[in-house]
Scaffold this motif. Structure first.
Motif, mmCIF file in Angstrom:
data_model
loop_
_atom_site.group_PDB
_atom_site.id
_atom_site.type_symbol
_atom_site.label_atom_id
_atom_site.label_comp_id
_atom_site.label_asym_id
_atom_site.label_seq_id
_atom_site.Cartn_x
_atom_site.Cartn_y
_atom_site.Cartn_z
ATOM 1 N N UNK A 7 0.789 -1.246 0.070
ATOM 2 C CA UNK A 7 -0.074 0.090 0.062
ATOM 3 C C UNK A 7 0.911 1.284 0.033
ATOM 4 N N UNK A 8 1.948 1.284 0.778
ATOM 5 C CA UNK A 8 2.976 2.356 0.787
ATOM 6 C C UNK A 8 3.644 2.671 -0.373
ATOM 7 N N UNK A 9 3.814 1.486 -1.085
ATOM 8 C CA UNK A 9 4.682 1.498 -2.345
ATOM 9 C C UNK A 9 3.592 2.186 -3.374
ATOM 10 N N UNK A 10 2.358 1.774 -3.564
ATOM 11 C CA UNK A 10 1.341 2.027 -4.322
ATOM 12 C C UNK A 10 1.228 3.725 -4.307
ATOM 13 N N UNK A 11 1.132 4.103 -3.076
ATOM 14 C CA UNK A 11 0.826 5.621 -2.731
ATOM 15 C C UNK A 11 2.069 6.277 -3.004
ATOM 16 N N UNK A 12 3.162 5.775 -2.858
ATOM 17 C CA UNK A 12 4.462 6.523 -3.129
ATOM 18 C C UNK A 12 4.736 6.671 -4.800
ATOM 19 N N UNK A 13 4.269 5.449 -5.326
ATOM 20 C CA UNK A 13 4.540 5.608 -6.915
ATOM 21 C C UNK A 13 3.508 6.538 -7.569
ATOM 22 N N UNK A 14 2.353 6.293 -7.004
ATOM 23 C CA UNK A 14 1.296 7.334 -7.603
ATOM 24 C C UNK A 14 1.815 8.739 -7.283
ATOM 25 N N UNK A 15 2.142 9.246 -6.276
ATOM 26 C CA UNK A 15 2.724 10.465 -5.920
ATOM 27 C C UNK A 15 3.941 10.871 -6.656
ATOM 28 N N UNK A 16 4.496 9.764 -7.125
ATOM 29 C CA UNK A 16 6.099 10.080 -8.006
ATOM 30 C C UNK A 16 5.546 10.333 -9.463
ATOM 31 N N UNK A 17 4.716 9.583 -9.840
ATOM 32 C CA UNK A 17 4.219 9.436 -11.230
ATOM 33 C C UNK A 17 3.481 10.879 -11.385
ATOM 34 N N UNK A 18 2.675 11.537 -10.427
ATOM 35 C CA UNK A 18 2.281 12.769 -10.526
ATOM 36 C C UNK A 18 3.271 13.921 -10.540
ATOM 37 N N UNK A 19 4.076 13.718 -10.038
ATOM 38 C CA UNK A 19 5.272 14.716 -9.975
ATOM 39 C C UNK A 19 6.008 14.580 -11.401
ATOM 40 N N UNK A 20 6.397 13.460 -11.766
ATOM 41 C CA UNK A 20 7.155 13.297 -13.149
ATOM 42 C C UNK A 20 6.136 13.850 -14.116
ATOM 43 N N UNK A 21 4.776 13.291 -14.167
ATOM 44 C CA UNK A 21 3.962 13.898 -15.364
ATOM 45 C C UNK A 21 4.084 15.543 -15.348
ATOM 46 N N UNK A 22 4.148 16.345 -13.985
ATOM 47 C CA UNK A 22 4.126 17.600 -13.974
ATOM 48 C C UNK A 22 5.223 18.049 -14.682
ATOM 49 N N UNK A 92 2.130 2.707 -13.265
ATOM 50 C CA UNK A 92 1.681 1.118 -13.609
ATOM 51 C C UNK A 92 2.088 0.582 -12.342
ATOM 52 N N UNK A 93 3.179 0.678 -11.417
ATOM 53 C CA UNK A 93 3.640 0.253 -10.469
ATOM 54 C C UNK A 93 2.695 0.650 -9.264
ATOM 55 N N UNK A 94 2.278 1.924 -9.312
ATOM 56 C CA UNK A 94 1.093 2.213 -8.369
ATOM 57 C C UNK A 94 -0.206 1.379 -8.292
ATOM 58 N N UNK A 95 -0.396 1.059 -9.863
ATOM 59 C CA UNK A 95 -1.623 0.144 -9.931
ATOM 60 C C UNK A 95 -1.371 -1.343 -9.362
ATOM 61 N N UNK A 96 -0.008 -1.778 -9.841
ATOM 62 C CA UNK A 96 0.106 -3.130 -9.338
ATOM 63 C C UNK A 96 0.263 -3.164 -7.754
ATOM 64 N N UNK A 97 0.703 -2.066 -7.180
ATOM 65 C CA UNK A 97 1.061 -2.256 -5.556
ATOM 66 C C UNK A 97 -0.470 -2.131 -5.006
#
Length: 334
Positions: A7-22, A92-97
């Motif tokens: 769950x922590x990995x998923x949340x961190x991956x989604x946050x990282x994805x948002x930053x990199x998208x930005x 994708x990592x966020x979804x899998x997590x």
């Protein structure tokens, strides 16, 4: 790994994805900002180097931009694309997590938060897959902005902790039905973006603006935008048909012993199907191209996203509602 670690990995991956998208969005904005200083005719080879599409028309021996400008445009164009790939991988990592964090493990489509981040991933994946085939580089700033907004909405307003699926969702039809619906939603969103840009460019050309410099001038021709929109919609429509008229009713019959329940979400999904059927029929048989077709596709897109988000929050009777992460009506309630 434990469920909490996933769950922590998923949340961190989604946050990282948002930053990199930005960051990808910023890179694309710098790229197109640099192109604003170069007339379209002078930037033909620059846009090709940056991976962009042009609508420059005949070029009469244009003067090439200076080397520094050429390098800056090409560099930021490639950087924006690379960052988009990296963000999509983290996404994708966020979804899998998210799916691995549940006990038992499941697909990450149990509530509105999970639906939203999955739908956003399908949109960016569709863009990356179709970018080269249809020359969609001009969609880069729009797609990255869309991803930033969707992930912000998901994290700030729709987030729910990981929880087991309710009994109504414990079916293999969840995978079949939701996968087809999400793929169609991603395709219709990409087609809708092309239609919206068609209307923007058509209006600019009618007013004699945006024909020499800037983002609008470097969009593909109106005919190309119209054709790209039609082809993407033509792909998404059979998938949506399968989701709405085949897999959905079959799952409903298994869950509630009825193929059709006049549920608000079912009705709205059928209205969306009718709108897109009308768009494709008029576009292919009646020659109803251009502005009218673009408007009709955007009406269909509005219906689609209202069905996806609006009914979940504004309907008190829908058996498909996932507001606050809970199914309103389960099999026991039925």
């Amino acid at each position: 790994m434990t469920d909490a670690a996933w769950s922590t990995l998923s949340n961190q991956a989604i946050a990282a994805a948002g930053i990199v998208y930005f960051l990808a969005l910023l890179s694309h904005l710098v790229e197109w900002s640099a192109l604003r200083t170069v007339p379209v005719g002078r930037a033909a080879r620059v846009s090709v180097a940056a991976g962009g599409a042009t609508d420059s028309g005949p070029v009469d021996e244009p003067e090439e931009p200076d080397e520094a400008t050429t390098y800056r445009i090409a560099m930021f164009g490639r950087l924006g694309l690379l960052l988009t790939f990296i963000a999509a991988a983290a996404h994708f990592v966020g979804l899998v997590g998210r799916g691995m964090a549940a006990d038992p493990n499941r697909v990450p489509w149990g509530n509105m938060y999970e639906f939203t981040i999955t739908g956003a991933f399908v949109v960016v994946a569709g863009y990356l897959l179709l970018r080269r085939r249809y020359g969609l580089d001009w969609m880069g700033p729009i797609i990255t902005a869309f991803e930033v907004v969707m992930l912000m909405v998901a994290v700030l307003w729709l987030y729910d902790p990981v929880a087991p699926l309710t009994e109504a969702l414990l079916s293999y039809w969840l995978v079949i039905h939701v996968v087809s619906a999400i793929i169609a939603t991603g395709a219709f969103t990409l087609g809708g973006i092309a239609s919206a840009l068609y209307l923007v460019k058509a209006r600019a050309l009618a007013r004699g603006k945006g024909t020499d410099r800037g983002y609008i001038a470097r969009l593909p021709s109106l005919a190309t935008l119209d054709r790209v929109s039609y082809r993407i919609h033509a792909f998404g429509f059979p998938v949506w048909t399968f989701a709405v008229l085949i897999s959905g009713p079959i799952w409903a019959h298994q869950a509630w012993s009825s193929y059709w329940n006049w549920d608000p979400k079912e009705v709205c999904a059928f209205i969306t199907w009718v709108l897109y059927a009308a768009y494709l029929h008029a576009r292919s048989t009646a020659g109803w191209k251009g502005r009218n077709a673009a408007i009709l596709s955007l009406v269909g897109l509005a219906s689609l996203w209202f069905n996806f988000i609006g009914i979940n929050y504004f309907s008190t009777t829908s058996q498909h509602s996932y507001a606050n992460g809970a199914v309103i009506v389960s099999l026991e309630d039925r």
